[in-house]
Motif scaffolding. Structure first.
Motif, PDB file in Angstrom:
ATOM      1  N   ARG A 383       0.765  -1.386  -0.074  1.00 21.54           N
ATOM      2  CA  ARG A 383       0.097   0.162   0.072  1.00 21.54           C
ATOM      3  C   ARG A 383       1.004   1.317   0.011  1.00 21.54           C
ATOM      4  O   ARG A 383       1.779   1.447   0.810  1.00 21.54           O
ATOM      5  CB  ARG A 383      -0.965  -0.089   1.268  1.00 21.54           C
ATOM      6  CG  ARG A 383      -2.111   1.085   1.257  1.00 21.54           C
ATOM      7  CD  ARG A 383      -3.079   0.850   2.357  1.00 21.54           C
ATOM      8  NE  ARG A 383      -4.137   1.507   2.284  1.00 21.54           N
ATOM      9  CZ  ARG A 383      -4.219   2.818   2.753  1.00 21.54           C
ATOM     10  NH1 ARG A 383      -3.071   3.266   3.381  1.00 21.54           N
ATOM     11  NH2 ARG A 383      -5.342   3.599   2.828  1.00 21.54           N
ATOM     12  N   GLU A 384       0.601   2.165  -0.874  1.00 22.42           N
ATOM     13  CA  GLU A 384       1.315   3.421  -0.858  1.00 22.42           C
ATOM     14  C   GLU A 384       1.290   4.380   0.227  1.00 22.42           C
ATOM     15  O   GLU A 384       2.276   4.797   0.891  1.00 22.42           O
ATOM     16  CB  GLU A 384       1.007   4.191  -2.040  1.00 22.42           C
ATOM     17  CG  GLU A 384       1.745   5.297  -2.532  1.00 22.42           C
ATOM     18  CD  GLU A 384       1.606   6.184  -3.696  1.00 22.42           C
ATOM     19  OE1 GLU A 384       1.998   7.232  -3.834  1.00 22.42           O
ATOM     20  OE2 GLU A 384       0.510   5.561  -4.454  1.00 22.42           O
ATOM     21  N   GLN A 385       0.058   4.524   0.898  1.00 22.83           N
ATOM     22  CA  GLN A 385      -0.248   5.231   1.992  1.00 22.83           C
ATOM     23  C   GLN A 385       0.062   4.616   3.226  1.00 22.83           C
ATOM     24  O   GLN A 385      -0.574   3.511   3.342  1.00 22.83           O
ATOM     25  CB  GLN A 385      -1.193   6.105   1.820  1.00 22.83           C
ATOM     26  CG  GLN A 385      -1.512   7.084   0.917  1.00 22.83           C
ATOM     27  CD  GLN A 385      -0.374   8.125   0.938  1.00 22.83           C
ATOM     28  OE1 GLN A 385      -0.269   8.510   2.057  1.00 22.83           O
ATOM     29  NE2 GLN A 385       0.014   8.460  -0.306  1.00 22.83           N
TER      30      GLN A 385
END
Length: 584
Positions: A383-385
């Protein structure tokens, strides 16, 4: 390593002229050749990292029939050298035993592994070497089966039933005394023994190759908080290492830290107590040198070289009263790609301990009247965030805690971190990998708690409107204060005369933290892990973010009313208003 190489070579030379170098795999003595009455030599570390010999006499071979097979053990008595004064206990498991062959060659016959409750700790059991090296370094996908050799006798089987591994205690270094006290007491209630391990700086001694008799640690974490179990190397063949002579968890394939260890002292206790096991090595890990890859029934095995995957835990703590800061860093073994063989991750309990340690160390003590905030963040490879939540904590010293005397804020923050990381253990969806877990903790010794005395609002309010009001509160150990605020009147509030009952948020207790942690340490199949948990990454993210708590004043319905940025407001109050329709 304080001259250990010379001592090891001298000891092995004394065992017999035909002894091979440990790195090539010493010759072994099959169980069929082991005879009662044999005069043998054991090897172990009594101080530092120097291997020293002691005498071992084979008293008998005992076995227990199981499904037509047997699990034979050597019944041995140790004496001579430094062991004469102390006997053996936790930390000695894996100490190899070399016995003479017919031609005088000293062969590795097995390793000390279990106590039988003997006063003085001199009569113990040893695991035959065939069972130990029968534990494959490359573990099979299923639980390893116990390697069984032909049984010569089945006498004294009751000894096996009462025996317990010598290295079963978990060694812990880096925790404040109050944390260690609470953790040890809670663990003891679940049959888990914790020993304080000395923190040994990595630069205090060089890395020297393992040899039979070396001190070794199976580590779950390293850094400012180090947790694992110390034992002894039983056999070495090139880069492959076998230790303990019994299991760590018995979970099969693993990815734990293979570490060398330093022995500070032998703690002499002739009584074989259930909570300690008598004499034990006061010892701890030093360097990570490889990976434990198999946790079998008869040994742990691994390789020197490549390290296992780890997750970094960072805790940044700030003392708001002194403008002081501390940083805590821990590397935790990551067994995600093995499916967490024991059912839960090491991160799930070591991460929260690191959070509590960082918050405790910051204040240099455990004041009971504290306030502050923790923001907890987890970064995922998938997940990027990052995932993040922040919670506020207040303790006034009067709310019952867990009796450990620990910093209540540190315990409450650790409990929240534990709940957050448990979500990943109960999550049954496609695996996710935590690349880093971090916490930012801010603390003050100021008492930031107040209690409601009254609330004042206009007599008439319109649904959906913003109205101004005042709260009268009593600050703990302070004066009465009037706090102005703005309230947005809910559209769902019924029209007419209404009594608004308000309820604040009381102080935190910090209780329950240690029970959560030691459930993980005991590996007892706790109900924490019996639920399916979040079924998708989306649900996992929502559950994580849902750990953020509203700690302000609420209506009786639970709807938020007012949250003060400085004080947590507890207690209760009520007022009456006439609710009018929304203005057009």
């Amino acid at each position: 390593m304080r001259g250990r190489t010379l001592v090891v070579l001298t000891a092995l030379a004394a065992l017999g002229p035909a002894a091979h170098a440990a790195a090539q795999g010493d010759p072994v003595m099959p169980l069929a050749q082991v005879q009662p009455g044999m005069k043998c030599t054991g090897l172990s570390v009594f101080h530092g990292q120097t291997i020293e010999p002691f005498d071992v006499e084979i008293q008998d071979i005992v076995g227990q029939a199981t499904n037509g097979e047997s699990l034979p053990k050597l019944l041995v008595r140790v004496s001579g050298g430094k062991v004469e004064a102390t006997g053996v206990g936790p930390g000695f498991s894996g100490s190899p035993i070399y016995c003479p062959a017919a031609d005088g060659t000293m062969l590795n016959a097995g390793a000390i592994s279990e106590t039988v409750g003997d006063y003085g700790g001199k009569t113990v059991l040893a695991t035959p070497i065939e069972q130990i090296i029968g534990t494959p370094v490359d573990a099979p996908t299923g639980p390893p089966a116990a390697a069984a050799g032909p049984a010569k006798r089945h006498r004294d089987a009751s000894l096996l039933a009462s025996a317990r591994p010598l290295s079963s205690p978990i060694t812990v270094s880096g925790l404040a005394p109050s944390l260690m006290k609470g953790l040890r007491a809670s663990a003891a209630r679940r049959g888990v023994t914790l020993l304080t391990a000395p923190a040994v700086p990595a630069d205090s001694s060089p890395i020297v190759p393992f040899a039979p008799g070396s001190a070794v640690s199976v580590g779950m974490s390293s850094g400012d908080v180090s947790i694992g179990a110390v034992g002894t190397v039983a056999y070495v063949d090139g880069k492959s290492v076998w230790a303990f002579g019994h299991s760590f968890d018995g979970a099969g394939a693993r990815a734990l830290l293979l570490q060398d260890a330093y022995v500070s002292a032998i703690i002499n206790n002739p009584l074989q107590l259930a909570d300690v096991g008598g004499t034990y090595k006061f010892s701890g890990p030093v360097h990570t040198v490889g990976t434990i890859t198999d946790d079998g029934f008869n040994a742990v095995a691994g390789r020197v070289g490549a390290f296992p995957a780890t997750t970094r835990v960072r805790v940044y703590s700030e003392d708001l009263d002194r403008a002081a800061q501390t940083d805590t860093e821990v590397d935790v073994a990551d067994e995600t790609d093995l499916g967490n063989p024991v059912g839960y991750s090491a991160l799930g309990y070591i991460g929260p301990l690191a959070v509590s340690q960082g918050a405790t160390e910051l204040l240099g003590g455990a004041p009971q009247r504290v306030a502050g905030q923790m923001c907890f963040q987890v970064t995922l490879r998938e997940r990027e965030q990052p995932l993040r939540f922040c919670n506020r904590y207040v303790s006034d010293g009067t709310t019952p805690g867990d009796g450990s005397g620990g910093n209540p804020l540190a315990l409450s923050a650790g409990a929240d971190a534990s709940t957050a990381l448990t979500l990943f253990d109960i999550y049954k969806g496609k695996p996710v990998h935590i690349t880093e877990a971090s916490a930012r903790v801010k603390e003050t010794r100021a008492q930031r708690q107040a209690y409601l005395r009254s609330v004042m609002l206009p007599r008439r309010v319109h649904r959906g409107a913003d109205v101004r009001g005042r709260l009268v509160v009593q600050v703990v150990r302070g004066a009465m204060r009037t706090i102005p605020f703005t309230w947005h009147v809910p559209l769902a509030l019924h029209i007419g005369r209404r009594t608004l009952r308000l309820r604040g948020t009381d102080p935190d207790s910090g209780g329950g933290f240690f029970d959560t942690i030691t459930i993980d340490l005991s590996g007892d199949g706790s109900s924490l892990y019996d639920t399916e948990g979040p079924r998708s990454l989306h649900q996992l993210v929502r559950a994580f973010h849902g750990l953020k708590r509203y700690d302000g004043v609420t209506l009786k319905s639970g709807a938020p009313f007012y949250r003060d940025p400085t004080y947590r407001i507890g207690g209760a109050a009520r007022t009456t208003v006439r609710v009018l329709p929304r203005r057009r």
